[in-house]
Design an enzyme around this catalytic site. Structure first.
Site, PDB file in Angstrom:
ATOM      1  CD  GLU A 160      21.678   3.383  -9.214  1.00  0.00           C
ATOM      2  OE1 GLU A 160      22.636   4.081  -9.624  1.00  0.00           O
ATOM      3  OE2 GLU A 160      21.652   2.147  -9.296  1.00  0.00           O
ATOM      4  CG  LEU A 175      -2.067  -0.990   1.237  1.00  0.00           C
ATOM      5  CD1 LEU A 175      -2.877  -0.835   2.518  1.00  0.00           C
ATOM      6  CD2 LEU A 175      -2.973  -0.804   0.025  1.00  0.00           C
ATOM      7  CB  CYS A 198      27.301  -0.876 -11.435  1.00  0.00           C
ATOM      8  SG  CYS A 198      28.267  -1.833 -10.273  1.00  0.00           S
ATOM      9  CG  HIS A 235      24.913   1.233  -7.910  1.00  0.00           C
ATOM     10  ND1 HIS A 235      24.082   0.703  -8.867  1.00  0.00           N
ATOM     11  CD2 HIS A 235      25.793   0.269  -7.588  1.00  0.00           C
ATOM     12  CE1 HIS A 235      24.442  -0.553  -9.103  1.00  0.00           C
ATOM     13  NE2 HIS A 235      25.479  -0.847  -8.346  1.00  0.00           N
ATOM     14  CG  ASP A 244       2.155 -10.582   8.054  1.00  0.00           C
ATOM     15  OD1 ASP A 244       1.055 -10.956   7.613  1.00  0.00           O
ATOM     16  OD2 ASP A 244       2.914  -9.779   7.458  1.00  0.00           O
TER      17      ASP A 244
END
Ligand code: GLN
Length: 554
Positions: free
Chosen positions: A515, A16, A386, A513, A148
């Site tokens: 990002e 969600l 990478c 990386h 859970d």
């Protein structure tokens, strides 16, 4: 003064957007001048997600200290400035690992070691450690869904935290679903009621309900939920699905989430300054044009595998008032039987830019090499991250330097030309994650290069890593002699960090990386520069040559 906590749980179903909700609360509190810290508990038994398949778990997010963490930490970093380390993401596996280590060492002095109090104490200590960092508010997300079996110790731990710290220092935020039932043409509150009841059955009364729904909740429905779930009227928040995730903080502000939380925490703060976020949303809704990037990778069927990448591209585009469109291209689909067979080219035509992201293993490599060859020869902006940098070097060695057997020892154990190899193993370096180079490493930039220009003339930068193989400097003279430029290396010159091709509009590969460090309000320089080059490529070649992206994956 006692530390203050916001606990975020989720109910009804998973996916969600609990991480996003937690991050947005963090963002809003920061906009009100508060210092926030954020952490996540994951109920699964893996010690960390480092060994989990991207298909199963999505991206592994890496922090500066080299922790391999859940991708929700990526949301936390994009929305806040919380200082995240390996302490900010713990799994059941990690908690048990610590307890068993203590038990073997004899720390429990002969006592029986049990879930309550030993596991719950370990969980509470982990929260206190993060809170002790000096944050005004610590936001703790509990992974999984209420009900859970695996989440129980974490929920028990936060229940005890309320008991110990009191109402004025703890807030329970619960994210639920209010589904639209097409047959009845109605939104339904029952799943929310059940979820709140489930939480209550283990001793937690939710204070704030974030109700996810595809349509705005009418006032009466909010009142009904408030009555049945025993929360204040104003504490039922409509968390409606929005066109962009970056609108969530603004929507929460409109619904008064920050004021409500601060009221419950007895905390004063100046009004929220949302100007930068508002300006970002205005750009999202009024783009001047679009830019279409083709991503050639291995895990493209499951977009969560490249979560930060997609966001970083979006940030680069938004900064230039462009709408990002991405087409995901399965690398294996670009493979051909012979190097003369260029039939893959039709699948690559018309993109404004091409990107090969990180990845592990041999599958799809030859397809990536074809895509890189195409971008290099046709002067299409190319960004290799990478694995995408390693394959760019292999492609250059094979097709420009004529080294036919050029490869990485990851894909061919004994290649004729070992362009990419495991240097760390040769150096005998052993550390967490085997021989992986993980987390922040400094990189020195060569002046006068594309990299240096992108980073605004900085001479030393720091970026995050997650890989085993490296560029083999024995081939450096040969490759640079043929035109490749090494524009970034570690300060000790051991590792090559960035390569580029002068004379190409944008052909750059980085071993790290980038990002992971891009934020919507602070776009990463390499993504910004790549999008700029891609858009220039689009404008220069005219409307006819522009590809309409396939929306196979939105
Ligand atoms: N498989 C390559 C390596 O281990 C690249 C890893 C990556 O792209 N993250 O070095």
């Amino acid at each position: 003064m006692s530390a203050k906590y916001v606990f975020v749980t989720g109910g009804v179903v998973s996916s969600l957007g609990k991480g996003l909700a937690a991050a947005s609360i963090g963002c809003l509190l920061e906009c009100r001048g508060l210092r926030v810290n954020m952490m996540k508990f994951d109920p699964y038994l893996n010690v960390d997600p480092g060994t989990m398949s991207p298909f199963q778990h999505g991206e592994v997010f890496v922090t500066d200290d080299g922790a391999e963490t859940d991708l929700d930490l990526g949301h936390y970093e994009r929305f806040t400035h919380a200082p995240l380390t390996r302490d900010n993401n713990l799994t059941t596996g990690r908690i048990y690992e610590q307890i068993i280590m203590k038990e073997r060492r004899g720390d429990y002095l002969g006592k029986t070691v049990q879930v309550i109090p030993h596991v719950t104490n370990e969980i509470k200590n982990a929260m206190r450690k993060v809170a002790a960092n000096g944050a005004d508010v610590t936001i703790v997300e509990i992974g999984g869904t209420v009900g859970d079996i695996e989440s129980l110790p974490f929920l028990e731990a936060i229940r005890q935290m309320r008991q110990e710290l009191g109402r004025e220092n703890t807030v329970f935020v619960h994210l639920t679903l209010v589904p639209w039932i097409a047959a009845a043409q109605e939104l339904k509150t029952k799943p929310t009621q059940h979820s709140v009841k489930e939480l209550l059955s283990i001793g937690i009364q939710a204070d704030v309900l974030l109700c996810r729904s595809d349509f705005p909740l009418p006032r009466e429905m909010k009142q009904k939920i408030a009555t049945f779930c025993n929360v204040e009227d104003g504490a039922v928040i409509g968390a409606t699905t929005l066109p962009s995730i970056y609108e969530v903080p603004l929507n929460f502000a409109k619904e008064g989430v920050d004021s409500l939380i601060l009221k419950y925490l007895h905390k004063e703060a100046p009004p929220a300054d949302l100007t930068h976020w508002q300006a970002l949303i205005d750009r999202i809704h009024n783009p001047k044009d679009e830019v279409v990037i083709g991503i050639v990778g291995k895990y493209v069927e499951y977009e969560d595998s490249y979560k930060s990448l997609k966001e970083a591209l979006t940030h680069g585009a938004l900064a230039q008032n462009l709408k990002l469109k991405v087409t995901w291209i399965e690398a294996e689909g670009l493979e051909t039987a012979s190097p003369d067979d260029r039939s893959y080219e039709s699948k690559l035509e018309g993109f404004d830019g091409i990107l090969v992201p990180g990845g592990f293993g041999k599958r799809g490599i030859e397809g990536m090499l074809n895509a890189i060859r195409y971008a290099r020869e046709k002067h299409v902006p190319y960004f290799g991250i990478c694995l995408g940098m390693q394959t760019a070097c292999i492609e250059f060695a094979r097709n420009v330097c004529g080294l036919k057997g050029a490869n990485s020892s990851e894909f061919d154990p004994v290649p004729a030309h070992r362009i990419i190899y495991k240097l760390r193993e040769l150096l005998g370096v052993e550390e967490m994650g085997g021989t992986m180079r993980l987390g922040a490493w400094a990189c020195q930039l060569q002046p006068g290069t594309l990299a240096s220009e992108a980073y605004n003339g900085q001479t030393e930068i720091s970026e995050r890593h997650r890989h085993r193989y490296e560029f083999n400097r024995e081939y450096e003279a040969l490759l640079t002699g043929a035109g490749l430029r090494i524009s970034g290396s570690t300060p000790d010159q051991t590792y090559v960090e960035i390569v580029e091709l002068p004379g190409h509009p944008y052909f750059l590969g980085c071993q790290f990386h980038p990002e992971f460090k891009s934020k919507p309000l602070e776009p990463h320089p390499l993504f910004h520069r790549f999008i700029r080059a891609s858009y220039e490529h689009r404008v220069n070649r005219g409307a006819d040559a522009i590809r309409q992206p396939t929306e196979a994956k939105a």
